[in-house]
Design an enzyme around this catalytic site. Structure first.
Site, mmCIF file in Angstrom:
data_model
loop_
_atom_site.group_PDB
_atom_site.id
_atom_site.type_symbol
_atom_site.label_atom_id
_atom_site.label_comp_id
_atom_site.label_asym_id
_atom_site.label_seq_id
_atom_site.Cartn_x
_atom_site.Cartn_y
_atom_site.Cartn_z
ATOM 1 N N ASP A 208 0.851 -1.194 0.000
ATOM 2 C CA ASP A 208 0.000 0.000 0.000
ATOM 3 C C ASP A 208 0.888 1.246 0.000
ATOM 4 O OD1 ASP A 208 -1.799 2.008 0.477
ATOM 5 O OD2 ASP A 208 -2.279 1.379 2.537
ATOM 6 N N ASP B 120 -4.069 3.947 2.405
ATOM 7 C CA ASP B 120 -5.532 3.800 2.518
ATOM 8 C C ASP B 120 -5.936 2.387 2.924
ATOM 9 O OD1 ASP B 120 -5.108 2.312 0.248
ATOM 10 O OD2 ASP B 120 -6.579 3.361 -1.000
ATOM 11 N N ASP C 56 -1.801 -1.182 -3.983
ATOM 12 C CA ASP C 56 -2.130 -0.438 -5.193
ATOM 13 C C ASP C 56 -1.037 -0.610 -6.239
ATOM 14 O OD1 ASP C 56 -0.110 1.352 -4.182
ATOM 15 O OD2 ASP C 56 -1.656 2.163 -2.850
ATOM 16 N N ASP D 157 -5.626 -9.941 -15.813
ATOM 17 C CA ASP D 157 -6.807 -10.785 -15.716
ATOM 18 C C ASP D 157 -7.842 -10.298 -16.727
ATOM 19 O OD1 ASP D 157 -8.455 -12.765 -14.114
ATOM 20 O OD2 ASP D 157 -6.864 -12.285 -12.676
ATOM 21 N N ASP E 262 -10.141 -15.460 -16.805
ATOM 22 C CA ASP E 262 -10.998 -15.902 -15.711
ATOM 23 C C ASP E 262 -12.089 -16.862 -16.205
ATOM 24 O OD1 ASP E 262 -11.627 -15.419 -12.875
ATOM 25 O OD2 ASP E 262 -13.516 -14.630 -13.637
ATOM 26 N N GLU F 186 -8.231 -20.057 -17.052
ATOM 27 C CA GLU F 186 -8.711 -20.722 -15.838
ATOM 28 C C GLU F 186 -9.842 -21.656 -16.284
ATOM 29 O OE1 GLU F 186 -10.274 -19.658 -11.356
ATOM 30 O OE2 GLU F 186 -11.179 -18.655 -13.064
ATOM 31 N N HIS G 139 -4.997 -16.823 -5.297
ATOM 32 C CA HIS G 139 -5.868 -15.992 -4.449
ATOM 33 C C HIS G 139 -7.182 -16.685 -4.084
ATOM 34 C CE1 HIS G 139 -7.368 -15.594 -8.461
ATOM 35 N NE2 HIS G 139 -8.458 -15.016 -8.007
ATOM 36 N N ASP G 140 -7.473 -17.819 -4.706
ATOM 37 C CA ASP G 140 -8.704 -18.555 -4.396
ATOM 38 C C ASP G 140 -8.442 -19.796 -3.554
ATOM 39 O OD1 ASP G 140 -10.321 -16.870 -5.977
ATOM 40 O OD2 ASP G 140 -9.920 -18.051 -7.781
HETATM 41 C C1 GLC Z 1 -12.296 -16.863 -10.703
HETATM 42 C C2 GLC Z 1 -11.472 -15.961 -9.822
HETATM 43 C C3 GLC Z 1 -12.193 -15.761 -8.521
HETATM 44 C C4 GLC Z 1 -13.514 -15.102 -8.820
HETATM 45 C C5 GLC Z 1 -14.311 -15.891 -9.839
HETATM 46 C C6 GLC Z 1 -15.436 -15.086 -10.395
HETATM 47 O O1 GLC Z 1 -12.433 -18.134 -10.191
HETATM 48 O O2 GLC Z 1 -10.191 -16.478 -9.667
HETATM 49 O O3 GLC Z 1 -11.452 -15.005 -7.608
HETATM 50 O O4 GLC Z 1 -14.259 -14.978 -7.651
HETATM 51 O O5 GLC Z 1 -13.539 -16.276 -10.944
HETATM 52 O O6 GLC Z 1 -14.960 -14.109 -11.269
#
Ligand code: GLC
Length: 540
Positions: free
Chosen positions: A21, A25, A29, A98, A199, A250, A314-315
């Protein structure tokens, strides 16, 4: 197999809101990313993947986009983004963004117009259906909600959403919409980005009939439907083939056979993919299943398509917590998992913080969590009368917030991530696990990653070598070879808390290249300590 830069690359994923950051905030970023680029470069990274920073009401942390051409205020602005690309390229790195085009936010002007009336020209930019017997068109669940249909009182129809109610799906059957997406992709590519992480890209095509599912909890009906490959080939023709870029899709719910259809080099769709067989089949470590998955994907894609290697993002809960030992053997275990990712066939992905062995979290209450998937599930289960504490406990291991806590830079307040109040709490173990400490310790997880990455640059065998599993039936030891031209590497991993024995029969002439233990191998070389890893070069 054709040599390509994205096969040889190591990718570093930046979840920017939790990275650094720069303005206090509480959100990371893009300027914060610029400030830390030298750190990433020093690690040896080639490509950065940035999670979405388009304008968004941020219900699903940027995966609900309300303007594809704007930058979320929390992240920065277009000038900072352009500076970021420049700074990335100045350091000889590349950057992929992304691309989220299965759905938008319900705040996107396209959706606002679409829902305004049944006759609006943008009505069929989204998927609208009449009620069936006074109810939703079918029994399908969405990823984040009990139904994938949401009633719109004003116009008397349901709209379709694979994720949250606030994330309506786009209608890819509409060619006008598709062209609008291709135009947007060109806009970002023309700004100089080097590709896209796409995605849930295999969700674009929907089943035509919307019949009830036998088991609505198995939501694989959302993906891989007829028409998907036409869309991807069109996207390639219209956009991708005109740029020297990397694409990684993905792609949930695919077997190697289906996966190949997306990445077969002769089909002109995507370069590589993330499949989720590991994440879906293995809530915790399962050695035999993991070996099966690796072998079947290797055989399935061999000479035709390219895989990706990752164990978290991140998931998905941080790998050393979910698949390793984040207690007594945290350091050895983090190094072992890293070795697999960098020596198995496919492009390796590192999720920020993985390179210092960051762990998952366990906050005290649901209020400390932000993940929309976890929170929606919590409320759904509690509303059925289940005990809140029990539901909470059951969601902890796989909460997406395990990976989303701020990057731990040093042992100052908020782990040096922000001088403000972070949007999500820092992991309390930052005093011990942080970048500053890792950089001071030559034996840290960080330096081990650096060695692995450097090795991969110097040794084609790590990238292009044939793969062979030597012990497919062993529960604890994972031993495999990679062979390229006249070079063979033997990788020996002991993925457990006890010592194991491997006799090295048939591998008499071997030179040690890398190990995660500092020990004298003159004696007891056949004994592998807990979470010990060795990489050898074999001479035949
Ligand atoms: C993908 C992303 C995830 C998001 C989902 C909906 O799986 O990695 O973080 O919530 O798509 O866009």
């Amino acid at each position: 197999m054709n040599k390509m830069w994205w096969k040889e690359a190591v990718v570093y994923q930046i979840y920017w809101r939790s990275f650094f950051d720069s303005d206090g905030d509480g959100y990371g970023d893009l300027k914060g990313v610029i400030e830390k680029l030298d750190y990433i470069k020093d690690l040896g990274i080639d490509v950065i993947w940035l999670n979405p920073f388009y304008n968004s009401p941020d219900r699903d942390n940027g995966y609900d986009i309300s303007d594809y051409y704007g930058i979320m205020e929390k992240a920065g602005d277009m000038a900072i983004f352009e500076e970021l690309i420049q700074e990335i390229h100045n350091r000889g790195l590349k950057v992929i963004m992304d691309l989220v085009v299965n759905h938008t936010s319900d705040q996107h002007p396209w959706f606002v117009e679409s829902r305004s009336s049944k006759d609006h020209p943008k009505r069929d930019w989204y998927i609208w259906e009449d009620p069936k017997d006074g109810k939703a068109p079918n029994n399908w669940r969405s990823y984040f909600a009990p139904s994938c249909w949401e009633w719109d009182e004003e116009t008397g129809q349901y709209y379709y959403h694979s994720f949250a109610v606030e994330q309506p799906d786009l209608n890819w059957k509409n060619p006008v919409l598709r062209n609008e997406i291709y135009k947007m992709m060109r806009f970002w590519l023309d700004k100089g980005i080097d590709g896209f992480r796409m995605d849930v890209i295999n969700l674009l095509a929907k089943k035509e009939d919307f019949l009830d599912a036998e088991n609505p909890y198995n939501i694989s009906y959302l993906a891989n439907n007829p028409g998907i490959h036409d869309y991807l080939q069109e996207m390639h023709r219209e956009v991708l083939q005109h740029y020297n870029v990397m694409t990684v899709g993905e792609i949930p719910f695919v077997s190697p056979d289906e996966g190949l259809l997306y990445v077969d080099e002769s089909r002109n769709e995507l370069n590589t993919l993330f499949h989720f067989q590991v994440a879906d089949d293995m809530p915790t470590w399962d050695m035999l299943r993991y070996k099966e998955i690796q072998s079947s994907w290797y055989e399935g894609l061999k000479q035709r398509g390219w895989n990706s290697q990752f164990l978290n993002n991140h998931d998905h809960t941080r790998q050393v917590t979910r698949y390793g030992n984040d207690g007594k053997y945290r350091v050895q275990s983090a190094k072992l998992l890293a070795t697999m990712i960098h020596t198995l066939p496919g492009t390796p992905y590192i999720f920020q913080g993985e390179e210092i062995g960051m762990t998952g979290v366990r906050f005290d209450s649901i209020e400390d969590y932000n993940d929309i998937a976890m929170k929606n599930k919590f409320h759904e289960e509690v509303s059925k009368g289940r005990d809140p504490q029990e539901v909470f406990e059951s969601l902890l291991l796989l909460s997406r917030d395990n990976s989303r806590t701020p990057m731990q830079w040093n042992d100052s307040p908020q782990a040096g991530f922000s001088i403000g109040e972070p949007w999500i709490k820092v992991n309390p173990n930052y005093n011990e696990i942080n970048v500053e400490a890792a950089l001071k310790n030559p034996d840290s997880v960080y330096y081990y990653y650096r060695k692995l990455i450097a090795l991969r640059k110097e040794n084609d065998v790590m990238v292009y070598g044939d793969y062979k599993d030597i012990l497919p039936d062993d529960d604890h030891l994972y031993v495999y070879t990679r062979s390229y031209k006249n070079i063979t590497w033997l990788i020996v991993l002991n993925h457990c808390d006890e010592k194991q024995t491997f006799t090295f029969e048939g591998y008499t002439d071997r030179d040690l290249i890398l190990s995660n233990y500092q020990r004298d191998l003159e004696t007891n070389e056949e004994i592998l300590f807990p979470h010990e890893v060795r990489i050898y070069q074999i001479t035949k």
